[in-house]
Design an enzyme around this catalytic site. Structure first.
Site, PDB file in Angstrom:
ATOM      1  N   HIS A  69      -6.199   2.958   7.048  1.00  0.00           N
ATOM      2  CA  HIS A  69      -7.180   2.467   6.074  1.00  0.00           C
ATOM      3  C   HIS A  69      -7.164   0.946   6.109  1.00  0.00           C
ATOM      4  CE1 HIS A  69      -3.422   2.406   3.848  1.00  0.00           C
ATOM      5  NE2 HIS A  69      -3.969   1.780   2.815  1.00  0.00           N
ATOM      6  N   ASP A  73      -2.320  -4.635   3.798  1.00  0.00           N
ATOM      7  CA  ASP A  73      -0.943  -4.434   4.269  1.00  0.00           C
ATOM      8  C   ASP A  73      -0.870  -3.430   5.425  1.00  0.00           C
ATOM      9  OD1 ASP A  73      -1.648  -2.482   2.339  1.00  0.00           O
ATOM     10  OD2 ASP A  73       0.438  -2.046   1.872  1.00  0.00           O
ATOM     11  N   HIS A 149      -6.633   8.563  -1.419  1.00  0.00           N
ATOM     12  CA  HIS A 149      -5.867   7.347  -1.712  1.00  0.00           C
ATOM     13  C   HIS A 149      -6.467   6.714  -2.962  1.00  0.00           C
ATOM     14  CE1 HIS A 149      -3.464   3.874  -1.487  1.00  0.00           C
ATOM     15  NE2 HIS A 149      -4.201   3.125  -0.684  1.00  0.00           N
TER      16      HIS A 149
END
Length: 324
Positions: A69, A73, A149
């Site tokens: 995704h 990070d 998510h």
């Protein structure tokens, strides 16, 4: 055993959100017996990690980069790595697989920084909320599953080797009267006829080949059920455990998993092994002690193990090698 390819996993980053003095953000390499590398995620600083340990993972061997995704990070290291791989001039082709938007992210970076790629870059974009069968890449079946998510589409990637070629039970074939070239035909799956007219069926003397290995590489997730039907008996799951079980509400609000949720998933998948990663820095650096009651990564491991007694649980550590 030419069908066998998936060898090991090496972690380049294990921390969530922001790097710490000792840990980097998300990235890990899936190494193949052939020497090829598939990179899963590419948080900022991933190329620094590659430079530190070329004995473990060489950027020149990277064949595919899978981005789960587009949260920073997991993806901010990609533009830099793509540019550096161009400067070394050691690769001719590279695939990047990720959610819709990744092509725009790459193209914009390349355009605005006047980066010139010296290799052929193929970008495969995955539409949200769909299961994608990506076919075979280097003889491994690849599928992408939508995960739940938070505010961006996120995927888990399932890698499955082909089953090994069927093995001839030569002793049984000989007992039935096969010899010489007949054995070769039987091995190829062809029936043979003896001089007396007796037919030996290949299916009677061939035994199933070695099952191919299966690896599930999950992105950030609070629900990965979309993959459960296809991954039963999986050899290895790489699963995030951002939080401990006391922080379930916070985990679900942020679209993340606790150690307990990861262990429950391993049991549902009948997984042989699970590696937990993507830890909140509070467990690694001892932050927010009041909030977590001094819990550490070792506690996350124990909580995971409690939910999956039939599964081996390992903790991801940077530059450690884990067999598939």
């Amino acid at each position: 055993l030419s069908h066998m390819s998936l060898s090991s996993v090496v972690f380049l980053g294990t921390i969530s959100a922001t790097p710490t003095k000792h840990c980097n953000v998300s990235a890990y390499a899936v190494r193949h017996l052939s020497g090829k590398v598939w990179l899963i995620d590419c948080g900022e600083g991933t190329q620094h990690q590659l430079v530190r340990r070329p004995d473990l993972v060489k950027s020149s061997r990277i064949e595919v980069i899978f981005i789960t995704h587009l949260h920073g990070d997991h993806s901010f290291g990609l533009p830099g790595l793509l540019a550096s791989m161009s400067l070394t001039g050691q690769i001719t082709n590279l695939k990047v697989v990720g959610p819709v938007g990744i092509k725009e992210m790459i193209d914009t970076n390349i355009r605005l920084s006047s980066t010139y790629l010296t290799y052929n870059l193929e970008v495969i974009e995955l539409e949200a909320e769909k299961i994608h069968d990506l076919g075979k890449i280097s003889n491994i079946n690849v599928k992408a599953y939508p995960l739940v998510h938070k505010d961006v589409p996120c995927f888990g990637f399932f890698f499955e080797e082909e089953e090994g070629a069927a093995v001839l039970n030569a002793k049984k074939a000989a007992q039935l009267g096969a010899k010489g070239q007949m054995l070769g035909k039987l091995k190829l799956g062809q029936d043979v006829t003896l001089p007396d007219g007796t037919i030996i069926k290949a299916s009677d003397v061939l035994e199933p080949g070695k099952p191919g290995k299966k690896l599930l590489a999950l992105g950030d997730t609070r629900n990965s059920d979309s993959a459960l039907n296809d991954i039963q008996g999986v050899d290895l799951i790489v699963h995030e455990t951002t939080y401990d079980s006391d922080m379930t509400q916070k985990a679900i609000e942020g679209g993340h998993s606790t150690s307990t949720m990861a262990g429950q998933y391993a049991t549902k998948a009948n997984a042989k092994k699970i590696i937990i990663t993507h830890f909140s820095k509070r467990y690694v650096e001892g932050m927010d002690k009041k909030e977590t009651g001094d819990k550490t990564v070792a506690d996350l491991k124990k909580e995971t193990e409690a939910e999956c007694p039939g599964t081996i649980v390992e903790v991801a550590k940077e530059f450690e090698v884990y067999s598939v």
